[in-house]
Design a protein around this motif. Structure first.
Motif, PDB file in Angstrom:
ATOM      1  N   SER A  37     -30.920 -37.334  -4.979  1.00 46.43           N
ATOM      2  CA  SER A  37     -31.910 -37.313  -5.620  1.00 46.43           C
ATOM      3  C   SER A  37     -32.408 -38.298  -5.800  1.00 46.43           C
ATOM      4  O   SER A  37     -31.681 -39.871  -5.814  1.00 46.43           O
ATOM      5  N   GLN A  38     -33.990 -38.742  -6.151  1.00 45.06           N
ATOM      6  CA  GLN A  38     -34.567 -39.986  -6.497  1.00 45.06           C
ATOM      7  C   GLN A  38     -33.439 -40.698  -7.463  1.00 45.06           C
ATOM      8  O   GLN A  38     -33.810 -42.057  -7.376  1.00 45.06           O
ATOM      9  N   LYS A  39     -33.304 -40.164  -8.484  1.00 43.84           N
ATOM     10  CA  LYS A  39     -32.818 -40.896  -9.464  1.00 43.84           C
ATOM     11  C   LYS A  39     -31.656 -41.424  -8.933  1.00 43.84           C
ATOM     12  O   LYS A  39     -31.621 -42.997  -9.228  1.00 43.84           O
ATOM     13  N   ARG A  40     -30.663 -40.821  -8.042  1.00 41.37           N
ATOM     14  CA  ARG A  40     -29.360 -41.333  -7.659  1.00 41.37           C
ATOM     15  C   ARG A  40     -30.182 -42.777  -6.842  1.00 41.37           C
ATOM     16  O   ARG A  40     -29.233 -43.737  -6.741  1.00 41.37           O
ATOM     17  N   ARG A  42     -32.246 -44.190  -6.639  1.00 44.37           N
ATOM     18  CA  ARG A  42     -32.661 -45.479  -7.737  1.00 44.37           C
ATOM     19  C   ARG A  42     -31.908 -45.718  -8.168  1.00 44.37           C
ATOM     20  O   ARG A  42     -31.466 -47.807  -8.348  1.00 44.37           O
ATOM     21  N   ASN A  43     -30.913 -45.277  -8.149  1.00 43.54           N
ATOM     22  CA  ASN A  43     -29.440 -46.325  -9.362  1.00 43.54           C
ATOM     23  C   ASN A  43     -28.403 -47.799  -8.470  1.00 43.54           C
ATOM     24  O   ASN A  43     -28.192 -48.105  -8.678  1.00 43.54           O
ATOM     25  N   PHE A  44     -28.576 -46.622  -7.007  1.00 38.71           N
ATOM     26  CA  PHE A  44     -28.002 -47.505  -5.690  1.00 38.71           C
ATOM     27  C   PHE A  44     -29.010 -49.399  -5.731  1.00 38.71           C
ATOM     28  O   PHE A  44     -28.226 -49.649  -5.260  1.00 38.71           O
ATOM     29  N   ARG A  45     -29.948 -49.209  -6.545  1.00 38.12           N
ATOM     30  CA  ARG A  45     -30.412 -50.663  -6.439  1.00 38.12           C
ATOM     31  C   ARG A  45     -30.157 -51.438  -7.253  1.00 38.12           C
ATOM     32  O   ARG A  45     -30.149 -52.772  -6.580  1.00 38.12           O
ATOM     33  N   HIS A  46     -29.101 -51.123  -8.229  1.00 37.21           N
ATOM     34  CA  HIS A  46     -28.557 -52.373  -8.835  1.00 37.21           C
ATOM     35  C   HIS A  46     -26.907 -52.290  -8.641  1.00 37.21           C
ATOM     36  O   HIS A  46     -26.866 -51.844  -8.132  1.00 37.21           O
ATOM     37  N   GLU A  47     -27.345 -53.452  -9.227  1.00 38.51           N
ATOM     38  CA  GLU A  47     -25.165 -54.163  -8.599  1.00 38.51           C
ATOM     39  C   GLU A  47     -24.412 -53.512 -10.143  1.00 38.51           C
ATOM     40  O   GLU A  47     -25.147 -53.357 -11.042  1.00 38.51           O
ATOM     41  N   THR A  48     -23.468 -53.527 -10.117  1.00 34.47           N
ATOM     42  CA  THR A  48     -22.527 -53.208 -11.023  1.00 34.47           C
ATOM     43  C   THR A  48     -21.069 -54.403 -10.897  1.00 34.47           C
ATOM     44  O   THR A  48     -21.363 -54.443  -9.635  1.00 34.47           O
TER      45      THR A  48
END
Length: 65
Positions: A37-40, A42-48
């Protein structure tokens, strides 16, 4: 005692923030993106931050004591 060498594979995957935390990029974002999904995606871009259990080994590989 000689200087510790940085493990280059670790250095390419992790970085240390100004406050001393170790952060990493997210996994599963390189291919087969159509079913995600687009939301998923998009969330891959962030570091953790890394898990506390891994902190000691990764810090040593990055040349920190």
């Amino acid at each position: 005692m000689p200087k510790m060498k940085t493990h280059k594979g670790t250095a390419k995957r992790f970085r240390v923030t100004g406050s001393g935390k170790i952060v990493r990029g997210k996994a599963f974002k390189s291919h087969i993106m159509t079913k995600k999904s687009q939301k998923r995606k998009r969330n891959f871009r962030h570091e953790t931050t890394i898990a506390p259990a891994d902190r000691k080994v990764i810090a040593r590989n990055l040349g920190r004591r």
